[in-house]
Design a protein around this motif. Structure first.
Motif, PDB file in Angstrom:
ATOM      1  N   ALA A  40     -11.275   2.569  -3.835  1.00 18.28           N
ATOM      2  CA  ALA A  40     -10.304   1.178  -5.082  1.00 18.28           C
ATOM      3  C   ALA A  40     -10.752  -0.268  -4.954  1.00 18.28           C
ATOM      4  CB  ALA A  40      -9.579   2.186  -6.291  1.00 18.28           C
ATOM      5  N   GLU A  41     -10.037  -0.607  -3.621  1.00 19.38           N
ATOM      6  CA  GLU A  41      -9.657  -1.762  -2.985  1.00 19.38           C
ATOM      7  C   GLU A  41     -11.391  -2.481  -2.968  1.00 19.38           C
ATOM      8  OE1 GLU A  41      -7.532  -3.580  -3.857  1.00 19.38           O
ATOM      9  OE2 GLU A  41      -6.280  -2.111  -4.852  1.00 19.38           O
ATOM     10  N   ASN A 101      -6.043  -4.202   0.107  1.00 17.48           N
ATOM     11  CA  ASN A 101      -4.912  -4.067  -0.476  1.00 17.48           C
ATOM     12  C   ASN A 101      -4.729  -5.653  -0.393  1.00 17.48           C
ATOM     13  OD1 ASN A 101      -3.911  -3.126  -2.263  1.00 17.48           O
ATOM     14  ND2 ASN A 101      -2.327  -2.653  -1.636  1.00 17.48           N
ATOM     15  N   GLU A 102      -4.340  -5.981   0.794  1.00 19.35           N
ATOM     16  CA  GLU A 102      -3.445  -6.970   0.036  1.00 19.35           C
ATOM     17  C   GLU A 102      -3.976  -7.848   0.382  1.00 19.35           C
ATOM     18  OE1 GLU A 102       0.346  -6.516   2.861  1.00 19.35           O
ATOM     19  OE2 GLU A 102       0.535  -4.661   2.117  1.00 19.35           O
ATOM     20  N   THR A 131       0.801  -1.251   0.655  1.00 23.69           N
ATOM     21  CA  THR A 131      -0.159   0.297  -0.055  1.00 23.69           C
ATOM     22  C   THR A 131       0.944   1.128  -0.290  1.00 23.69           C
ATOM     23  OG1 THR A 131      -1.744  -1.227   1.480  1.00 23.69           O
ATOM     24  CG2 THR A 131      -2.199   1.242   1.133  1.00 23.69           C
ATOM     25  N   ALA A 132       1.961   1.205   0.949  1.00 20.93           N
ATOM     26  CA  ALA A 132       2.996   2.494   1.176  1.00 20.93           C
ATOM     27  C   ALA A 132       4.060   2.406  -0.274  1.00 20.93           C
ATOM     28  CB  ALA A 132       4.240   2.009   1.906  1.00 20.93           C
ATOM     29  N   ILE A 133       4.159   1.678  -1.399  1.00 17.68           N
ATOM     30  CA  ILE A 133       4.618   1.821  -2.075  1.00 17.68           C
ATOM     31  C   ILE A 133       3.804   2.247  -3.624  1.00 17.68           C
ATOM     32  CG2 ILE A 133       5.505   0.624  -4.681  1.00 17.68           C
ATOM     33  CD1 ILE A 133       7.510   0.321  -2.191  1.00 17.68           C
ATOM     34  N   LYS A 134       2.104   2.060  -3.775  1.00 18.01           N
ATOM     35  CA  LYS A 134       1.132   2.644  -4.185  1.00 18.01           C
ATOM     36  C   LYS A 134       0.834   4.000  -4.094  1.00 18.01           C
ATOM     37  CE  LYS A 134      -1.392  -1.544  -5.502  1.00 18.01           C
ATOM     38  NZ  LYS A 134      -2.715  -2.343  -5.063  1.00 18.01           N
ATOM     39  N   MET A 164      -4.222   8.231  -0.576  1.00 15.88           N
ATOM     40  CA  MET A 164      -4.832   7.468   0.298  1.00 15.88           C
ATOM     41  C   MET A 164      -6.374   6.076   0.758  1.00 15.88           C
ATOM     42  SD  MET A 164      -2.693   8.442   3.370  1.00 15.88           S
ATOM     43  CE  MET A 164      -3.077   6.795   4.877  1.00 15.88           C
ATOM     44  N   VAL A 165      -6.565   7.157  -0.019  1.00 17.84           N
ATOM     45  CA  VAL A 165      -8.229   7.636   0.350  1.00 17.84           C
ATOM     46  C   VAL A 165      -9.143   7.484  -0.822  1.00 17.84           C
ATOM     47  CG1 VAL A 165     -10.966   8.392   0.573  1.00 17.84           C
ATOM     48  CG2 VAL A 165      -9.103   9.410   1.569  1.00 17.84           C
TER      49      VAL A 165
END
Length: 410
Positions: free
Chosen positions: A186-187, A371-372, A149-152, A180-181
């Motif tokens: 989206a996820e 996300n993951e 998530t941090a990379i994205k 971030m929002v």
């Protein structure tokens, strides 16, 4: 309207309300001057009353004819009627406000900690360069939003800064929050956060998770919620191995006002579940909540036991269990993620219960989970009270976490 637009709207409404409060404070001082003027103007009125004392003395002679003034009783009845006619929409709106306030209060530690991290980041950098993006990445990972998530978020921000030529700290911070929002929203587009409650027949929910995460407490709180909704609820004490687990569930059953099906300590958990299902069917119960053991160090034995419990349930109810809820402790951050991954690999987890969200600065774990893991969060613990287990609301979560992080741009 997207999540970020809703957050901005809530943020702007809050900012607009502040000047209004100052104006009202000033207007409160004005009546004092008016009272002084009105006192001066009241003197002639008193003189007029003194000039006509006969009208006040003659009034009692006419009172006996009009004395049956039982009018106060008739005027009181409409008030009772208006109190009874409270619109359900009004009650629902009030409940939504209370829940939103719970989210904002529950996420306060996370919001403050993440805000402090961002403030420190901007204090160390005067320009948005490659070093800034690398430090932002570390900041996001430290906030438990997850590595991927941090990379994205960082990559998305890097492109956005170039496109919009964002330079000022307030604008950069707002863009970080926006990204971030957007990713969070989206996820979760196809995510179903609602519990799978059967309209007709028995609903069986299996609770799994390691010891100490608040599994039994969450079951007790949820039982209370269902009981308040008028449902017939039963609990099954299938955690027969942990010392005191059965007694703990019995205590929660007493608090919630529901019965607990139990066996002997160290007995067969599947046998307890079988008895609970049979009793729930006989008594036409609506909800059966099953507490299970949580010994992750004996992963193979634990998973075998859970599979045995599921087979016992499915022999009686082929489409059950209707939920397999994994309970994780939000305060453990990335440890909660690793637990969720292991359970997801070996058990058909349908959703998460995230406990102790109010007691941690690691609320960013929700973003990582979305996300993951792509597992829906279905319930969140926002306090220690019996009424503080709430259905997860993505909108309330986003506003509660991100609204306080937005900055006023010049």
């Amino acid at each position: 309207m997207g999540f970020f637009d809703k957050i901005k709207k809530a943020f702007m409404n809050e900012k607009e309300a502040q000047p209004a409060e100052i104006e009202t404070d000033q207007t409160l001082e004005e009546p004092v001057e008016r009272d002084e003027v009105s006192e001066e103007k009241q003197e002639p009125m008193e003189q007029v009353q003194e000039e006509f004392p006969e009208e006040s003395t003659q009034a009692p002679t006419e009172e006996p004819e009009t004395e049956p003034e039982i009018a106060p009783l008739t005027t009181a009845t409409p008030v009772v009627q208006t109190e009874e006619l409270v619109e359900p929409e009004v009650i629902e709106e009030q409940e939504e406000i209370i829940v939103q306030e719970k989210y904002e209060k529950g996420l306060e530690k996370t919001r403050k900690t993440f805000g402090a991290r961002l403030n420190e980041l901007f204090a160390n950098f005067r320009s948005v360069d490659e070093d800034f993006f690398e430090e932002l990445e570390e900041t996001l990972i430290g906030a438990d939003v997850g590595f991927d998530t941090a990379i994205k978020i960082t990559e998305s921000l890097r492109q956005e800064v170039k496109l919009r030529n964002v330079k000022k700290p307030a604008a950069v911070q707002n863009t970080i929050i926006e990204k971030m929002v957007d990713l969070y929203e989206a996820e979760g587009i196809e995510e179903n956060n609602a519990l799978n409650i059967q309209v007709n027949g028995l609903t069986v929910m299996l609770f799994v998770g390691v010891n100490g995460v608040g599994k039994t407490t969450s079951i007790g709180k949820l039982a209370h919620e269902f009981k308040q909704d008028g449902k017939k609820v039963l609990l099954a004490a299938a955690d027969t191995f942990r010392a005191g687990a059965i007694d703990q569930l019995v205590v929660w059953g007493e608090r919630a006002g529901v019965e607990v099906v139990r066996g002997n300590a160290g007995g067969d958990p599947a046998a307890v579940v079988f008895d609970a299902v049979e009793r729930a069917k006989t008594e036409n119960a609506d909800i059966l909540l099953v507490d299970t053991a949580g010994r992750l160090q004996n992963k193979v034995n634990l998973m075998n036991e859970l599979e045995k419990i599921k087979r016992v349930i499915q022999r009686e109810l082929p489409d059950a269990p209707h939920e397999v809820l994994l309970v994780v402790d939000a305060t453990t951050g990335q440890n909660a993620m690793s637990q969720a991954k292991q359970f997801k690999e070996t058990t058909d987890v349908t959703g998460l219960v995230l406990t102790k969200l109010d007691g941690t600065a690691k609320g960013g774990i929700v973003l990582a989970i979305r996300n993951e893991l792509h597992l829906p969060v279905k319930l969140v613990g926002l306090g220690e009270g019996i009424n503080d287990l709430e259905p997860f609301d993505a909108n309330d979560f986003a506003i509660g976490l991100f609204k306080g992080l937005l900055k006023v741009e010049d």
